[in-house]
Design a protein around this motif. Structure first.
Motif, PDB file in Angstrom:
ATOM      1  N   ASN A 164       0.824  -1.202   0.000  1.00  0.00           N
ATOM      2  CA  ASN A 164       0.000   0.000   0.000  1.00  0.00           C
ATOM      3  C   ASN A 164       0.863   1.259   0.000  1.00  0.00           C
ATOM      4  N   ILE A 165       1.986   1.223   0.733  1.00  0.00           N
ATOM      5  CA  ILE A 165       2.911   2.364   0.745  1.00  0.00           C
ATOM      6  C   ILE A 165       3.431   2.650  -0.663  1.00  0.00           C
ATOM      7  N   LYS A 189      -8.343   3.212   3.470  1.00  0.00           N
ATOM      8  CA  LYS A 189      -9.561   2.708   4.121  1.00  0.00           C
ATOM      9  C   LYS A 189      -9.719   1.213   3.870  1.00  0.00           C
ATOM     10  N   LYS A 190      -9.403   0.781   2.662  1.00  0.00           N
ATOM     11  CA  LYS A 190      -9.508  -0.648   2.332  1.00  0.00           C
ATOM     12  C   LYS A 190      -8.452  -1.454   3.089  1.00  0.00           C
ATOM     13  N   LEU A 191      -7.251  -0.865   3.227  1.00  0.00           N
ATOM     14  CA  LEU A 191      -6.202  -1.529   3.999  1.00  0.00           C
ATOM     15  C   LEU A 191      -6.628  -1.656   5.456  1.00  0.00           C
ATOM     16  N   PHE A 192      -7.170  -0.586   6.014  1.00  0.00           N
ATOM     17  CA  PHE A 192      -7.651  -0.611   7.394  1.00  0.00           C
ATOM     18  C   PHE A 192      -8.636  -1.753   7.587  1.00  0.00           C
ATOM     19  N   PHE A 193      -9.561  -1.907   6.642  1.00  0.00           N
ATOM     20  CA  PHE A 193     -10.556  -2.971   6.768  1.00  0.00           C
ATOM     21  C   PHE A 193      -9.884  -4.338   6.833  1.00  0.00           C
ATOM     22  N   MET A 194      -8.951  -4.591   5.939  1.00  0.00           N
ATOM     23  CA  MET A 194      -8.302  -5.901   5.896  1.00  0.00           C
ATOM     24  C   MET A 194      -7.525  -6.187   7.178  1.00  0.00           C
ATOM     25  N   ILE A 195      -6.809  -5.166   7.680  1.00  0.00           N
ATOM     26  CA  ILE A 195      -6.014  -5.341   8.902  1.00  0.00           C
ATOM     27  C   ILE A 195      -6.933  -5.547  10.106  1.00  0.00           C
ATOM     28  N   PHE A 196      -7.958  -4.715  10.207  1.00  0.00           N
ATOM     29  CA  PHE A 196      -8.847  -4.775  11.357  1.00  0.00           C
ATOM     30  C   PHE A 196      -9.695  -6.035  11.349  1.00  0.00           C
ATOM     31  N   ALA A 197     -10.104  -6.472  10.167  1.00  0.00           N
ATOM     32  CA  ALA A 197     -10.889  -7.706  10.067  1.00  0.00           C
ATOM     33  C   ALA A 197     -10.083  -8.878  10.610  1.00  0.00           C
ATOM     34  N   LEU A 224     -18.163 -10.220   6.478  1.00  0.00           N
ATOM     35  CA  LEU A 224     -18.220 -10.211   5.010  1.00  0.00           C
ATOM     36  C   LEU A 224     -19.173  -9.131   4.498  1.00  0.00           C
ATOM     37  N   LYS A 225     -20.271  -8.926   5.202  1.00  0.00           N
ATOM     38  CA  LYS A 225     -21.227  -7.887   4.796  1.00  0.00           C
ATOM     39  C   LYS A 225     -20.593  -6.497   4.885  1.00  0.00           C
ATOM     40  N   LEU A 226     -19.777  -6.307   5.922  1.00  0.00           N
ATOM     41  CA  LEU A 226     -19.043  -5.036   6.036  1.00  0.00           C
ATOM     42  C   LEU A 226     -18.043  -4.904   4.892  1.00  0.00           C
ATOM     43  N   GLY A 227     -17.424  -6.046   4.520  1.00  0.00           N
ATOM     44  CA  GLY A 227     -16.497  -6.050   3.391  1.00  0.00           C
ATOM     45  C   GLY A 227     -17.192  -5.707   2.088  1.00  0.00           C
ATOM     46  N   GLU A 228     -18.424  -6.152   1.941  1.00  0.00           N
ATOM     47  CA  GLU A 228     -19.196  -5.841   0.732  1.00  0.00           C
ATOM     48  C   GLU A 228     -19.471  -4.342   0.631  1.00  0.00           C
ATOM     49  N   LYS A 229     -19.694  -3.707   1.785  1.00  0.00           N
ATOM     50  CA  LYS A 229     -19.880  -2.249   1.784  1.00  0.00           C
ATOM     51  C   LYS A 229     -18.605  -1.545   1.346  1.00  0.00           C
ATOM     52  N   TYR A 251     -18.678   8.335   0.005  1.00  0.00           N
ATOM     53  CA  TYR A 251     -17.897   7.100   0.130  1.00  0.00           C
ATOM     54  C   TYR A 251     -17.065   7.114   1.418  1.00  0.00           C
ATOM     55  N   LEU A 252     -16.503   8.264   1.739  1.00  0.00           N
ATOM     56  CA  LEU A 252     -15.749   8.377   2.993  1.00  0.00           C
ATOM     57  C   LEU A 252     -16.670   8.148   4.190  1.00  0.00           C
ATOM     58  N   LEU A 253     -17.888   8.671   4.092  1.00  0.00           N
ATOM     59  CA  LEU A 253     -18.858   8.473   5.165  1.00  0.00           C
ATOM     60  C   LEU A 253     -19.194   6.993   5.310  1.00  0.00           C
ATOM     61  N   LYS A 254     -19.371   6.323   4.183  1.00  0.00           N
ATOM     62  CA  LYS A 254     -19.654   4.887   4.207  1.00  0.00           C
ATOM     63  C   LYS A 254     -18.516   4.121   4.892  1.00  0.00           C
ATOM     64  N   SER A 255     -17.287   4.472   4.552  1.00  0.00           N
ATOM     65  CA  SER A 255     -16.139   3.769   5.156  1.00  0.00           C
ATOM     66  C   SER A 255     -16.056   4.052   6.651  1.00  0.00           C
ATOM     67  N   SER A 256     -16.416   5.265   7.067  1.00  0.00           N
ATOM     68  CA  SER A 256     -16.379   5.600   8.502  1.00  0.00           C
ATOM     69  C   SER A 256     -17.437   4.812   9.261  1.00  0.00           C
ATOM     70  N   GLU A 257     -18.562   4.537   8.609  1.00  0.00           N
ATOM     71  CA  GLU A 257     -19.620   3.732   9.232  1.00  0.00           C
ATOM     72  C   GLU A 257     -19.154   2.287   9.392  1.00  0.00           C
ATOM     73  N   VAL A 258     -18.428   1.789   8.388  1.00  0.00           N
ATOM     74  CA  VAL A 258     -17.881   0.436   8.465  1.00  0.00           C
ATOM     75  C   VAL A 258     -16.843   0.356   9.585  1.00  0.00           C
ATOM     76  N   GLN A 259     -15.952   1.358   9.647  1.00  0.00           N
ATOM     77  CA  GLN A 259     -14.931   1.369  10.700  1.00  0.00           C
ATOM     78  C   GLN A 259     -15.570   1.423  12.083  1.00  0.00           C
TER      79      GLN A 259
END
Length: 277
Positions: A164-165, A189-197, A224-229, A251-259
């Motif tokens: 990612n870097i 944001k996508k990296l955060f999801f993968m690490i946090f999941a 997985l549903k959060l991943g789909e978002k 889209y940023l708002l959507k990612s913040s809701e997932v986080q």
């Protein structure tokens, strides 16, 4: 008459511009609230993982930093650095005793390396490349927790982080700062999801050894549903650069809701961990 008409047009244009900015301010405010509220709760229960006095200092710093956030969105970029700083301090605190233990075992690690994971909020004007890099550093503080905990998933997480870097560095070299930041922001944001999941799944698995397969699969389906978002957020650079500002913030708002949802899951698992022990 002509001057009145020009004034009328100017007032309409100004009102439209102001309304547009207010909309973005609203999105920014909601994004900060989503990040702030659950992260503050996280800082209050992180001591379940590590309760060293140094850890308590870090949690208190994170909490006090979060309380200074202006949730109106007016200082959006600077307040984002406060969010990133809070993450780094919480995971610093959770990593402290593990670091000391790793050093005592002769591990290839040091308190200096741990100290480097700490992020301080920006007081000066925020430069977009630095803001993106700071977000990545906050994600690395999570990966570092894996490192000092000697967890198997560390190498995979670190590889994702390094890729990612490189991806973000290339983007900032080949696009304007504004466009590059948008792309890098989505990447982060996508990296955060993968690490946090991975973190959530590992703690859930630890808390639920021998659990029925149906229960386990249902839990995984929620993640997985959060991943789909998150998959709804564009990955194509050209598509991202062509987004309207309103679309970008949605889209940023959507990612913040997932986080926010993911942090709630982690908090629940840490509380379960406390009951188990």
């Amino acid at each position: 008459m002509k001057n009145s008409f020009i004034l009328f047009i100017f007032l309409i244009a100004f009102t439209s511009y102001s309304a547009q900015n207010e909309n973005y301010l609203k999105e920014k405010s909601l994004i900060l609230k989503n990040k702030y509220e659950t992260l503050k709760k996280f800082s209050e229960i992180a001591n379940i993982i590590d309760s060293d006095s140094e850890s308590y200092w870090a949690y208190k710093y994170a909490d006090s930093t979060l309380t200074t956030i202006d949730k109106s969105g007016k200082n959006y970029y600077k307040d984002l650095t406060k969010i990133y700083s809070a993450y780094s301090h919480i995971f610093y605190g959770m990593s402290y005793t593990r670091t000391v233990m790793s050093i005592s075992r002769g591990g290839d690690y040091s308190l200096e390396e741990l100290n480097k994971t700490i992020i301080k909020p920006f007081n000066k004007t925020v430069d977009l490349p630095n803001l993106s890099e700071t977000e990545l550093k906050s994600i690395y503080s999570i990966i570092n927790f894996y490192k000092v905990s000697r967890m198997q998933r560390y190498n995979n997480m670190n590889d994702l982080f390094k890729k990612n870097i490189l991806k973000n560095e290339s983007i900032f070299k080949n696009a304007s700062k504004e466009q590059a930041y948008k792309i890098a922001s989505f990447n982060n944001k996508k990296l955060f999801f993968m690490i946090f999941a991975g973190l959530i799944i590992d703690i859930y698995t630890l808390n639920n050894k021998g659990v029925d397969d149906t229960i386990y699969n249902n839990y995984m389906q929620n993640i997985l549903k959060l991943g789909e978002k998150m998959d709804e957020i564009p990955s194509d650079n050209t598509k991202i650069m062509n987004l309207k500002e309103s679309e970008y913030y949605l889209y940023l708002l959507k990612s913040s809701e997932v986080q926010k949802s993911m942090l709630k899951l982690l908090i629940n698992e840490i509380n379960v961990l406390q009951k188990r022990n």
